[in-house]
Design a protein around this motif. Structure first.
Motif, PDB file in Angstrom:
ATOM      1  N   GLN A  83     -11.882   1.319   8.305  1.00  0.00           N
ATOM      2  CA  GLN A  83     -12.568   0.402   7.122  1.00  0.00           C
ATOM      3  C   GLN A  83     -11.780   1.011   5.942  1.00  0.00           C
ATOM      4  OE1 GLN A  83     -15.517  -1.258   6.860  1.00  0.00           O
ATOM      5  NE2 GLN A  83     -14.607  -1.759   4.697  1.00  0.00           N
ATOM      6  N   GLY A  84     -11.246  -0.138   5.129  1.00  0.00           N
ATOM      7  CA  GLY A  84     -10.467  -0.129   3.881  1.00  0.00           C
ATOM      8  C   GLY A  84     -11.332  -0.800   2.901  1.00  0.00           C
ATOM      9  N   ASN A  85     -10.815  -0.749   1.644  1.00  0.00           N
ATOM     10  CA  ASN A  85     -11.198  -1.378   0.299  1.00  0.00           C
ATOM     11  C   ASN A  85     -11.740  -2.743   0.529  1.00  0.00           C
ATOM     12  OD1 ASN A  85     -11.630   1.140  -0.837  1.00  0.00           O
ATOM     13  ND2 ASN A  85      -9.653   0.577  -1.786  1.00  0.00           N
ATOM     14  N   GLY A  86     -10.857  -3.575   1.091  1.00  0.00           N
ATOM     15  CA  GLY A  86     -10.792  -4.997   1.456  1.00  0.00           C
ATOM     16  C   GLY A  86     -11.438  -5.671   2.683  1.00  0.00           C
ATOM     17  N   ASN A 122       0.796  -1.058   0.028  1.00  0.00           N
ATOM     18  CA  ASN A 122       0.131  -0.116   0.142  1.00  0.00           C
ATOM     19  C   ASN A 122       0.950   1.065   0.102  1.00  0.00           C
ATOM     20  OD1 ASN A 122      -2.248   1.514   0.253  1.00  0.00           O
ATOM     21  ND2 ASN A 122      -3.190   0.413   1.605  1.00  0.00           N
ATOM     22  N   ARG A 125     -13.697  -8.090   4.119  1.00  0.00           N
ATOM     23  CA  ARG A 125     -15.055  -7.868   3.472  1.00  0.00           C
ATOM     24  C   ARG A 125     -15.487  -9.059   3.054  1.00  0.00           C
ATOM     25  NH1 ARG A 125     -15.414  -3.460  -0.578  1.00  0.00           N
ATOM     26  NH2 ARG A 125     -14.681  -4.941  -2.008  1.00  0.00           N
ATOM     27  N   GLY A 182      -5.490   3.585  -1.343  1.00  0.00           N
ATOM     28  CA  GLY A 182      -7.109   3.217  -1.272  1.00  0.00           C
ATOM     29  C   GLY A 182      -7.428   2.379  -0.042  1.00  0.00           C
ATOM     30  N   GLY A 183      -6.333   1.570   0.339  1.00  0.00           N
ATOM     31  CA  GLY A 183      -6.483   0.516   1.512  1.00  0.00           C
ATOM     32  C   GLY A 183      -6.421   1.199   2.718  1.00  0.00           C
TER      33      GLY A 183
END
Length: 91
Positions: free
Chosen positions: A65-68, A12, A88, A17-18
């Motif tokens: 909270q991240g994308n995954g 990252n 997720r 984005g994460g």
């Protein structure tokens, strides 16, 4: 993410984005080489965090909270960062 056999390496960038690229509550941003950590996948992050807090384990942040998925970083007894990660689930 890079994979080779059973090894999975997540990369990252600061501001990426994460969740790993997000700042801490105090505004501290990740720096190259500074936030390397081991990631442990958990099924229920909320329950895991509650258990850690009951045992007075310090967390570096609230749940992020991240994308995954969702994550939180704690320090092991030697001060090494350990990320607890709940991926997720299918929506």
């Amino acid at each position: 993410m890079l994979r080779r056999d059973d090894l999975r390496l997540l990369l990252n960038t600061p501001g990426g984005g994460g969740g790993a690229g997000q700042p801490m509550r105090d505004g501290t941003m990740p720096v190259p080489g500074g936030w390397n950590r081991i990631q442990i996948e958990v099924d229920d992050l909320d329950a895991t965090v509650d258990a850690l807090r009951r045992h007075d384990i310090a967390l570096r942040s609230e749940i992020i909270q991240g994308n995954g998925g969702r994550q939180v970083v704690a320090d092991d007894p030697s001060g090494n960062p350990i990320e607890l990660f709940e991926p997720r689930r299918g929506d």
